[in-house]
Design an enzyme around this catalytic site. Sequence first.
Site, PDB file in Angstrom:
ATOM      1  N   MET A 296      31.377  38.768  -6.628  1.00  9.25           N
ATOM      2  CA  MET A 296      30.795  39.970  -6.507  1.00  9.25           C
ATOM      3  C   MET A 296      29.457  40.019  -6.905  1.00  9.25           C
ATOM      4  O   MET A 296      29.124  39.497  -8.065  1.00  9.25           O
ATOM      5  CB  MET A 296      31.781  41.198  -7.703  1.00  9.25           C
ATOM      6  CG  MET A 296      31.224  42.440  -7.661  1.00  9.25           C
ATOM      7  SD  MET A 296      31.350  43.523  -6.033  1.00  9.25           S
ATOM      8  CE  MET A 296      29.964  44.611  -6.553  1.00  9.25           C
ATOM      9  N   GLU A 297      28.690  40.795  -6.208  1.00  9.97           N
ATOM     10  CA  GLU A 297      27.130  40.661  -6.128  1.00  9.97           C
ATOM     11  C   GLU A 297      26.423  41.692  -7.408  1.00  9.97           C
ATOM     12  O   GLU A 297      25.689  41.901  -7.382  1.00  9.97           O
ATOM     13  CB  GLU A 297      26.446  40.753  -4.892  1.00  9.97           C
ATOM     14  CG  GLU A 297      26.834  42.678  -4.544  1.00  9.97           C
ATOM     15  CD  GLU A 297      28.176  42.719  -3.897  1.00  9.97           C
ATOM     16  OE1 GLU A 297      29.090  42.136  -3.902  1.00  9.97           O
ATOM     17  OE2 GLU A 297      27.934  43.857  -3.059  1.00  9.97           O
ATOM     18  N   HIS A 321      26.478  33.823  -0.234  1.00 10.49           N
ATOM     19  CA  HIS A 321      26.834  34.977   0.146  1.00 10.49           C
ATOM     20  C   HIS A 321      26.483  36.090  -1.145  1.00 10.49           C
ATOM     21  O   HIS A 321      25.735  37.353  -0.780  1.00 10.49           O
ATOM     22  CB  HIS A 321      28.103  35.282   0.431  1.00 10.49           C
ATOM     23  CG  HIS A 321      28.790  36.825   0.895  1.00 10.49           C
ATOM     24  ND1 HIS A 321      29.139  37.169   2.104  1.00 10.49           N
ATOM     25  CD2 HIS A 321      29.297  37.711  -0.068  1.00 10.49           C
ATOM     26  CE1 HIS A 321      29.219  38.474   2.112  1.00 10.49           C
ATOM     27  NE2 HIS A 321      29.517  38.870   0.992  1.00 10.49           N
ATOM     28  N   GLU A 322      26.917  35.953  -2.211  1.00 12.99           N
ATOM     29  CA  GLU A 322      26.513  36.884  -3.471  1.00 12.99           C
ATOM     30  C   GLU A 322      25.084  36.864  -3.531  1.00 12.99           C
ATOM     31  O   GLU A 322      24.564  38.060  -3.952  1.00 12.99           O
ATOM     32  CB  GLU A 322      27.295  36.540  -4.720  1.00 12.99           C
ATOM     33  CG  GLU A 322      29.074  36.281  -4.449  1.00 12.99           C
ATOM     34  CD  GLU A 322      29.561  37.484  -3.684  1.00 12.99           C
ATOM     35  OE1 GLU A 322      28.744  38.675  -3.784  1.00 12.99           O
ATOM     36  OE2 GLU A 322      30.710  37.219  -2.988  1.00 12.99           O
ATOM     37  N   HIS A 325      23.275  39.224  -1.174  1.00 11.15           N
ATOM     38  CA  HIS A 325      23.390  40.504  -1.417  1.00 11.15           C
ATOM     39  C   HIS A 325      22.350  41.026  -2.456  1.00 11.15           C
ATOM     40  O   HIS A 325      21.929  42.140  -2.531  1.00 11.15           O
ATOM     41  CB  HIS A 325      24.829  40.946  -2.380  1.00 11.15           C
ATOM     42  CG  HIS A 325      25.848  41.205  -1.549  1.00 11.15           C
ATOM     43  ND1 HIS A 325      25.843  42.219  -0.419  1.00 11.15           N
ATOM     44  CD2 HIS A 325      27.027  40.375  -1.430  1.00 11.15           C
ATOM     45  CE1 HIS A 325      26.895  41.986   0.010  1.00 11.15           C
ATOM     46  NE2 HIS A 325      27.922  41.248  -0.457  1.00 11.15           N
ATOM     47  N   GLU A 344      27.776  44.343   3.963  1.00 16.72           N
ATOM     48  CA  GLU A 344      28.583  43.136   4.123  1.00 16.72           C
ATOM     49  C   GLU A 344      28.066  42.382   5.321  1.00 16.72           C
ATOM     50  O   GLU A 344      28.177  41.167   5.471  1.00 16.72           O
ATOM     51  CB  GLU A 344      30.029  43.342   3.900  1.00 16.72           C
ATOM     52  CG  GLU A 344      30.383  43.915   2.534  1.00 16.72           C
ATOM     53  CD  GLU A 344      29.960  42.900   1.544  1.00 16.72           C
ATOM     54  OE1 GLU A 344      29.911  41.786   1.723  1.00 16.72           O
ATOM     55  OE2 GLU A 344      30.243  43.479   0.325  1.00 16.72           O
ATOM     56  N   ASP A 399      39.822  50.607  -1.125  1.00 21.42           N
ATOM     57  CA  ASP A 399      40.441  49.426  -1.297  1.00 21.42           C
ATOM     58  C   ASP A 399      41.459  48.873  -0.470  1.00 21.42           C
ATOM     59  O   ASP A 399      41.592  47.975   0.000  1.00 21.42           O
ATOM     60  CB  ASP A 399      41.096  49.229  -2.757  1.00 21.42           C
ATOM     61  CG  ASP A 399      40.042  49.367  -4.054  1.00 21.42           C
ATOM     62  OD1 ASP A 399      39.189  48.977  -3.731  1.00 21.42           O
ATOM     63  OD2 ASP A 399      40.725  49.690  -4.983  1.00 21.42           O
ATOM     64  N   TYR A 407      31.981  42.563   7.600  1.00 18.48           N
ATOM     65  CA  TYR A 407      31.645  41.216   7.523  1.00 18.48           C
ATOM     66  C   TYR A 407      31.148  40.361   9.067  1.00 18.48           C
ATOM     67  O   TYR A 407      30.006  40.342   9.031  1.00 18.48           O
ATOM     68  CB  TYR A 407      32.537  40.194   6.778  1.00 18.48           C
ATOM     69  CG  TYR A 407      32.742  40.973   5.345  1.00 18.48           C
ATOM     70  CD1 TYR A 407      33.680  41.950   5.018  1.00 18.48           C
ATOM     71  CD2 TYR A 407      32.240  40.150   4.297  1.00 18.48           C
ATOM     72  CE1 TYR A 407      33.827  42.316   3.681  1.00 18.48           C
ATOM     73  CE2 TYR A 407      32.393  40.529   3.102  1.00 18.48           C
ATOM     74  CZ  TYR A 407      33.482  41.505   2.697  1.00 18.48           C
ATOM     75  OH  TYR A 407      33.415  42.069   1.356  1.00 18.48           O
TER      76      TYR A 407
HETATM   77  N1  BES Z   1      31.142  43.037  -2.226  1.00 15.79           N
HETATM   78  C1  BES Z   1      31.867  42.029  -1.900  1.00 15.79           C
HETATM   79  C2  BES Z   1      33.375  42.484  -2.653  1.00 15.79           C
HETATM   80  C3  BES Z   1      34.002  43.687  -2.503  1.00 15.79           C
HETATM   81  C4  BES Z   1      33.748  44.423  -1.235  1.00 15.79           C
HETATM   82  C5  BES Z   1      34.558  44.301  -3.293  1.00 15.79           C
HETATM   83  C6  BES Z   1      34.177  45.551  -0.890  1.00 15.79           C
HETATM   84  C7  BES Z   1      35.005  45.397  -3.281  1.00 15.79           C
HETATM   85  C8  BES Z   1      34.703  46.376  -2.204  1.00 15.79           C
HETATM   86  C9  BES Z   1      31.537  40.674  -2.120  1.00 15.79           C
HETATM   87  O1  BES Z   1      30.333  40.267  -1.951  1.00 15.79           O
HETATM   88  C10 BES Z   1      32.312  39.910  -1.242  1.00 15.79           C
HETATM   89  O2  BES Z   1      32.015  40.071  -0.062  1.00 15.79           O
HETATM   90  N2  BES Z   1      33.157  39.008  -1.604  1.00 15.79           N
HETATM   91  C11 BES Z   1      33.898  37.994  -0.583  1.00 15.79           C
HETATM   92  C12 BES Z   1      32.878  36.835  -0.444  1.00 15.79           C
HETATM   93  C13 BES Z   1      33.152  36.189   0.759  1.00 15.79           C
HETATM   94  C14 BES Z   1      33.085  36.916   2.179  1.00 15.79           C
HETATM   95  C15 BES Z   1      32.074  34.932   1.041  1.00 15.79           C
HETATM   96  C16 BES Z   1      35.341  37.813  -1.221  1.00 15.79           C
HETATM   97  O3  BES Z   1      35.432  38.051  -2.407  1.00 15.79           O
HETATM   98  O4  BES Z   1      36.054  37.016  -0.289  1.00 15.79           O
HETATM   99 ZN    ZN Z   2      29.774  40.597  -0.037  1.00 15.53          ZN
END
Ligand code: BES
Ligand code: ZN
Length: 626
Positions: A296-297, A321-322, A325, A344, A399, A407
């Site tokens: 989480m970024e 990735h993070e 962001h 994303e 959620d 993505y």
């Molecule tokens: N910001 C997201 C996590 C997120 C997105 C939380 C939407 C709640 C709602 C984070 O940057 C992310 O994309 N995490 C991915 C990483 C992966 C794609 C490299 C994860 O947790 O899998």
């Molecule tokens: Zn992300």
Amino acid sequence: MKKIQIFCVLILLATISACNHQTKKASNNIIVGKDYHSYANVDEVIITHTDLTFAINFDDNTIDGSNKISYKRIKDGAKTIVLDSRNLTIHGITSVAKDGNSLPLNWKFGQTDPALGKAIIIDLPKGDDSQIVVNYKTSPKATGLQWLKPEQTSDKKHPFLYSQSQAIHARSWIPLQDSPQVRHTYSATVTLNRNLRPVMSAYNDPKIKKGAKSYHFDMPQAIPSYLIALGVGNLEYKAISHRSGVWAEPSILDAATEEFSETENMMQAGESLYGKYAWETYELLILPASFPFGGMENPRLSFITPTVIAGDKSLVSLIAHELAHSWSGNLVTNATWRDLWLNEGFTTYFESRITETVKGKSIMDMEAVLSYQSLVEEMQDLSEKDQKLALDLRGQDPDDAFSNVPYDKGRMMLDWLENAFGREKFDDFVKTYFNHFAFQSITTESFMKYIEANLINKYPNIVSMDQLNQWVYQPGIPDTAVLHETDLFNQIDLLTKQWINNEINTSQLPTNEWNTQQWLYFLNNLPETFDHDSMVELDSHLNLTDSKNSEIAHIWFLLSIQNNYKKSFDKIEKYLTNIGRRKLIVPLYRELAKSDEHKSWGQKVYNNARSGYHSIAQATIDKIFE
Ligand code: BES
Ligand code: ZN
């Protein structure tokens, strides 16, 4: 003096960004820029700064909080401010004037919804120069917080607390305007009833150790509420470079710092692509394994799952990735959750560019193929509505709407543009885009207007707006997509074919030469079902049941369930009990629930593991066994 000037500029930017949303209607009657996931009246008044006080109580898993809000009227004569909240007990709301005079304010709860929580409607004080103080207490069940017992941590000695505010959980631990189109600065003062170390998405001074009476934090840059973050545990710090480092429990601090030692190189790769890193420091907080995401970024302090500490730096694209962001998401932010792909999709594209620089093109290509394959597979089960980049999430909990579309389809669109315009022009465009919208929250439509003027029309006859509109507003993957390819996977296709046809046996597979991505590709592309002897042979030669790599183990366990390979089941149970990362556990539970034979076993494992999971993971898996 300088600090104050910066502060004013940031407040101005925060104001502009909140005004930036439009009231145009998209084709399906969606009001563009309207946040369907917040009750806040952001057209009338917006928060410019929140000064937080948290007394963190590990005895009853609650926070006694106070939020002193500075705000600005957008509409002359605005009479109320509406805040979001969820499961908060409000003790009182007062106004504090410049001279320190404090008066109680009239307030009431407004609309309520299971996903959105409860609106708090507060009568604004007269004039513009008072602040509003909300005194409140969180519930032990606050959806944005996870309270962990010592046995759920790496060291198993001390409790741990962390927040996860994205998408709409900030409101469960702070009453505020919980919408990504509002940006503000924050400060916080934290006290604890344990000898632990709090860290936040702000500057964390490594010189300040455990045992302080209170801890103070400042985030001087305007951010959306979903980026306010807190972690508390027996944390220590180890530097990676002059501006990057790792916070973790002592038992994993060295391993994590070693695993993520390329972080500074990644920052430099990012900067050389899109301009200076805007947040000064970049640190990683390694969370216990129940963290429901990979990462989480949170600004200046990404939250990271320990399941990517593989020992060979093979899963560190997550850090790329993070970190990415820090530009796409934290600097230029989606105005509503409909626009999540702006965060994303850009980040997934940017991640791959960093990976290419730091780890090499072949790793980047391999990861692109793996994510393309999982996107195609996932899309088969998604409705057309959920296959669009600009999502219609009205009436849905964000959620529940989580998928790979924002993505990987987002990234594919940017890959296509890069390919069509060439890197030089496209990189220049992206860099200018980040600069132009820095510290603002924007809609898909603002982006479309910007790209039309600054790329599509600037270099005519390369791509059309119709093509671009198809990517953003239509389901499926357009034919214009550019697919990555790599010899390293082509070789595996060949070997797999030979192995399936019994032309070579398992010991002839050159697995010693394979990296993690090749392993993942090999296992992902095996037929779903095959005979028991082959499972035994694969396992005995390749030792898959005991794999220490969380991603490799994950795919092997999926195959084990599909093929009823009982030898893995003890390990599957351990894996599901120790890890809470949704991406790694949800597919296993889904697979178990598919067959009558495994469903009750899966349910039993879940019943034991459930209390260790974050509420976001619980909500997803509850639905599987409903
Ligand atoms: N910001 C997201 C996590 C997120 C997105 C939380 C939407 C709640 C709602 C984070 O940057 C992310 O994309 N995490 C991915 C990483 C992966 C794609 C490299 C994860 O947790 O899998
Ligand atoms: Zn992300």
